[in-house]
Design a protein around this motif. Sequence first.
Motif, PDB file in Angstrom:
ATOM      1  N   ASP A  67      62.245  27.510  85.831  1.00  0.00           N
ATOM      2  CA  ASP A  67      62.891  26.893  84.675  1.00  0.00           C
ATOM      3  C   ASP A  67      63.722  27.937  83.936  1.00  0.00           C
ATOM      4  O   ASP A  67      63.213  28.963  83.507  1.00  0.00           O
ATOM      5  N   SER A  68      65.008  27.681  83.798  1.00  0.00           N
ATOM      6  CA  SER A  68      65.883  28.644  83.113  1.00  0.00           C
ATOM      7  C   SER A  68      66.383  28.117  81.766  1.00  0.00           C
ATOM      8  O   SER A  68      67.177  28.768  81.103  1.00  0.00           O
ATOM      9  N   ARG A  69      65.899  26.937  81.359  1.00  0.00           N
ATOM     10  CA  ARG A  69      66.338  26.359  80.082  1.00  0.00           C
ATOM     11  C   ARG A  69      65.658  27.068  78.913  1.00  0.00           C
ATOM     12  O   ARG A  69      64.523  27.506  79.023  1.00  0.00           O
ATOM     13  N   TYR A  70      66.385  27.183  77.810  1.00  0.00           N
ATOM     14  CA  TYR A  70      65.796  27.722  76.591  1.00  0.00           C
ATOM     15  C   TYR A  70      64.910  26.667  75.957  1.00  0.00           C
ATOM     16  O   TYR A  70      65.211  25.481  75.997  1.00  0.00           O
ATOM     17  N   LYS A  71      63.814  27.114  75.343  1.00  0.00           N
ATOM     18  CA  LYS A  71      62.876  26.209  74.683  1.00  0.00           C
ATOM     19  C   LYS A  71      62.501  26.792  73.328  1.00  0.00           C
ATOM     20  O   LYS A  71      62.590  27.999  73.110  1.00  0.00           O
ATOM     21  N   ILE A  72      62.051  25.909  72.451  1.00  0.00           N
ATOM     22  CA  ILE A  72      61.552  26.343  71.156  1.00  0.00           C
ATOM     23  C   ILE A  72      60.085  26.721  71.344  1.00  0.00           C
ATOM     24  O   ILE A  72      59.288  25.916  71.821  1.00  0.00           O
ATOM     25  N   PRO A  73      59.711  27.942  70.981  1.00  0.00           N
ATOM     26  CA  PRO A  73      58.303  28.356  71.144  1.00  0.00           C
ATOM     27  C   PRO A  73      57.375  27.545  70.247  1.00  0.00           C
ATOM     28  O   PRO A  73      57.749  27.139  69.147  1.00  0.00           O
ATOM     29  N   ARG A  74      56.168  27.301  70.724  1.00  0.00           N
ATOM     30  CA  ARG A  74      55.144  26.565  69.987  1.00  0.00           C
ATOM     31  C   ARG A  74      53.854  27.378  69.983  1.00  0.00           C
ATOM     32  O   ARG A  74      53.635  28.210  70.838  1.00  0.00           O
ATOM     33  N   GLY A  75      52.999  27.105  69.016  1.00  0.00           N
ATOM     34  CA  GLY A  75      51.707  27.768  68.924  1.00  0.00           C
ATOM     35  C   GLY A  75      51.766  28.990  68.026  1.00  0.00           C
ATOM     36  O   GLY A  75      52.840  29.471  67.661  1.00  0.00           O
ATOM     37  N   GLY A  76      50.587  29.491  67.668  1.00  0.00           N
ATOM     38  CA  GLY A  76      50.533  30.658  66.805  1.00  0.00           C
ATOM     39  C   GLY A  76      51.277  30.407  65.507  1.00  0.00           C
ATOM     40  O   GLY A  76      51.175  29.340  64.915  1.00  0.00           O
ATOM     41  N   LEU A  77      52.039  31.365  65.071  1.00  0.00           N
ATOM     42  CA  LEU A  77      52.830  31.231  63.846  1.00  0.00           C
ATOM     43  C   LEU A  77      54.246  30.722  64.102  1.00  0.00           C
ATOM     44  O   LEU A  77      55.069  30.704  63.190  1.00  0.00           O
ATOM     45  N   PHE A  78      54.528  30.309  65.337  1.00  0.00           N
ATOM     46  CA  PHE A  78      55.877  29.829  65.643  1.00  0.00           C
ATOM     47  C   PHE A  78      56.242  28.560  64.874  1.00  0.00           C
ATOM     48  O   PHE A  78      57.412  28.249  64.731  1.00  0.00           O
ATOM     49  N   GLY A  79      55.272  27.828  64.374  1.00  0.00           N
ATOM     50  CA  GLY A  79      55.569  26.657  63.553  1.00  0.00           C
ATOM     51  C   GLY A  79      56.030  27.017  62.152  1.00  0.00           C
ATOM     52  O   GLY A  79      56.584  26.182  61.444  1.00  0.00           O
ATOM     53  N   LEU A  80      55.808  28.281  61.761  1.00  0.00           N
ATOM     54  CA  LEU A  80      56.194  28.729  60.418  1.00  0.00           C
ATOM     55  C   LEU A  80      57.385  29.674  60.426  1.00  0.00           C
ATOM     56  O   LEU A  80      58.190  29.676  59.503  1.00  0.00           O
ATOM     57  N   VAL A  81      57.458  30.524  61.448  1.00  0.00           N
ATOM     58  CA  VAL A  81      58.544  31.499  61.544  1.00  0.00           C
ATOM     59  C   VAL A  81      59.069  31.555  62.978  1.00  0.00           C
ATOM     60  O   VAL A  81      58.352  31.292  63.934  1.00  0.00           O
ATOM     61  N   VAL A  82      60.324  31.926  63.100  1.00  0.00           N
ATOM     62  CA  VAL A  82      60.963  32.016  64.407  1.00  0.00           C
ATOM     63  C   VAL A  82      60.470  33.231  65.188  1.00  0.00           C
ATOM     64  O   VAL A  82      60.293  33.167  66.391  1.00  0.00           O
ATOM     65  N   CYS A  83      60.235  34.324  64.503  1.00  0.00           N
ATOM     66  CA  CYS A  83      59.878  35.588  65.162  1.00  0.00           C
ATOM     67  C   CYS A  83      58.572  36.171  64.628  1.00  0.00           C
ATOM     68  O   CYS A  83      58.570  37.244  64.010  1.00  0.00           O
ATOM     69  N   PRO A  84      57.430  35.515  64.880  1.00  0.00           N
ATOM     70  CA  PRO A  84      56.178  36.086  64.388  1.00  0.00           C
ATOM     71  C   PRO A  84      55.839  37.412  65.064  1.00  0.00           C
ATOM     72  O   PRO A  84      55.174  38.259  64.471  1.00  0.00           O
ATOM     73  N   HIS A  85      56.337  37.610  66.283  1.00  0.00           N
ATOM     74  CA  HIS A  85      56.081  38.886  66.964  1.00  0.00           C
ATOM     75  C   HIS A  85      56.766  40.031  66.217  1.00  0.00           C
ATOM     76  O   HIS A  85      56.245  41.145  66.171  1.00  0.00           O
ATOM     77  N   TYR A  86      57.908  39.778  65.592  1.00  0.00           N
ATOM     78  CA  TYR A  86      58.565  40.802  64.774  1.00  0.00           C
ATOM     79  C   TYR A  86      57.734  41.090  63.521  1.00  0.00           C
ATOM     80  O   TYR A  86      57.608  42.237  63.096  1.00  0.00           O
ATOM     81  N   LEU A  87      57.196  40.037  62.912  1.00  0.00           N
ATOM     82  CA  LEU A  87      56.358  40.211  61.729  1.00  0.00           C
ATOM     83  C   LEU A  87      55.167  41.110  62.049  1.00  0.00           C
ATOM     84  O   LEU A  87      54.859  42.049  61.303  1.00  0.00           O
ATOM     85  N   PHE A  88      54.518  40.858  63.173  1.00  0.00           N
ATOM     86  CA  PHE A  88      53.360  41.665  63.546  1.00  0.00           C
ATOM     87  C   PHE A  88      53.769  43.070  63.994  1.00  0.00           C
ATOM     88  O   PHE A  88      53.008  44.022  63.806  1.00  0.00           O
ATOM     89  N   GLU A  89      54.956  43.204  64.536  1.00  0.00           N
ATOM     90  CA  GLU A  89      55.451  44.538  64.881  1.00  0.00           C
ATOM     91  C   GLU A  89      55.684  45.365  63.609  1.00  0.00           C
ATOM     92  O   GLU A  89      55.376  46.556  63.563  1.00  0.00           O
ATOM     93  N   ILE A  90      56.193  44.721  62.579  1.00  0.00           N
ATOM     94  CA  ILE A  90      56.371  45.399  61.292  1.00  0.00           C
ATOM     95  C   ILE A  90      55.010  45.823  60.736  1.00  0.00           C
ATOM     96  O   ILE A  90      54.859  46.935  60.225  1.00  0.00           O
ATOM     97  N   LEU A  91      54.016  44.951  60.862  1.00  0.00           N
ATOM     98  CA  LEU A  91      52.670  45.322  60.412  1.00  0.00           C
ATOM     99  C   LEU A  91      52.147  46.526  61.183  1.00  0.00           C
ATOM    100  O   LEU A  91      51.474  47.398  60.612  1.00  0.00           O
ATOM    101  N   THR A  92      52.466  46.608  62.466  1.00  0.00           N
ATOM    102  CA  THR A  92      52.062  47.764  63.267  1.00  0.00           C
ATOM    103  C   THR A  92      52.680  49.041  62.705  1.00  0.00           C
ATOM    104  O   THR A  92      51.994  50.060  62.541  1.00  0.00           O
ATOM    105  N   PHE A  93      53.971  49.000  62.389  1.00  0.00           N
ATOM    106  CA  PHE A  93      54.639  50.173  61.819  1.00  0.00           C
ATOM    107  C   PHE A  93      54.078  50.528  60.441  1.00  0.00           C
ATOM    108  O   PHE A  93      53.931  51.706  60.111  1.00  0.00           O
TER     109      PHE A  93
END
Length: 146
Positions: A67-93
């Motif tokens: 599958d090469s189609r783009y999709k909207i991520p679901r689960g975790g904090l994706f229902g609240l923010v587009v980039c929760p992985h960035y938020l947690f990366e900032i917390l790491t720093f």
Amino acid sequence: MVLNIALLISSSYLTSAVSMIYFQHRFRGFPEPSVDLKYVGLSVFLVGTVGNFYHHYLLCKLRDKNDSRYKIPRGGLFGLVVCPHYLFEILTFIGISLISQTLFSYLCAAGSAAYLLARSRATRNWYRSKFEDFLKNVKALIPYVF
């Protein structure tokens, strides 16, 4: 991700890590900070690392191999923010900077946060342009705020 962008980001993280280690070594022998934030920083670092890993795992499972189609991520904090992985990366720093408690580590955390904030905003704008069913109340990086 394009190889040259991956190399640029990796080299910037490597440079930051080496520089922080260097400055930590240079300040050895100086008086310790009056408040020890080592354990608070370690806790923030662990929360950031686990959250970052979990959201990257969700992104990894988003598409099948064929599958090469783009999709909207679901689960975790994706229902609240587009980039929760960035938020947690900032917390790491932030966790790293609280552990080391040097001006350079605080500047690295602030610079990384500014960069990831801009990237998350661009990502949110991209999702809004590509998907008509994209939720309008989903923020870029910080739930309910930005």
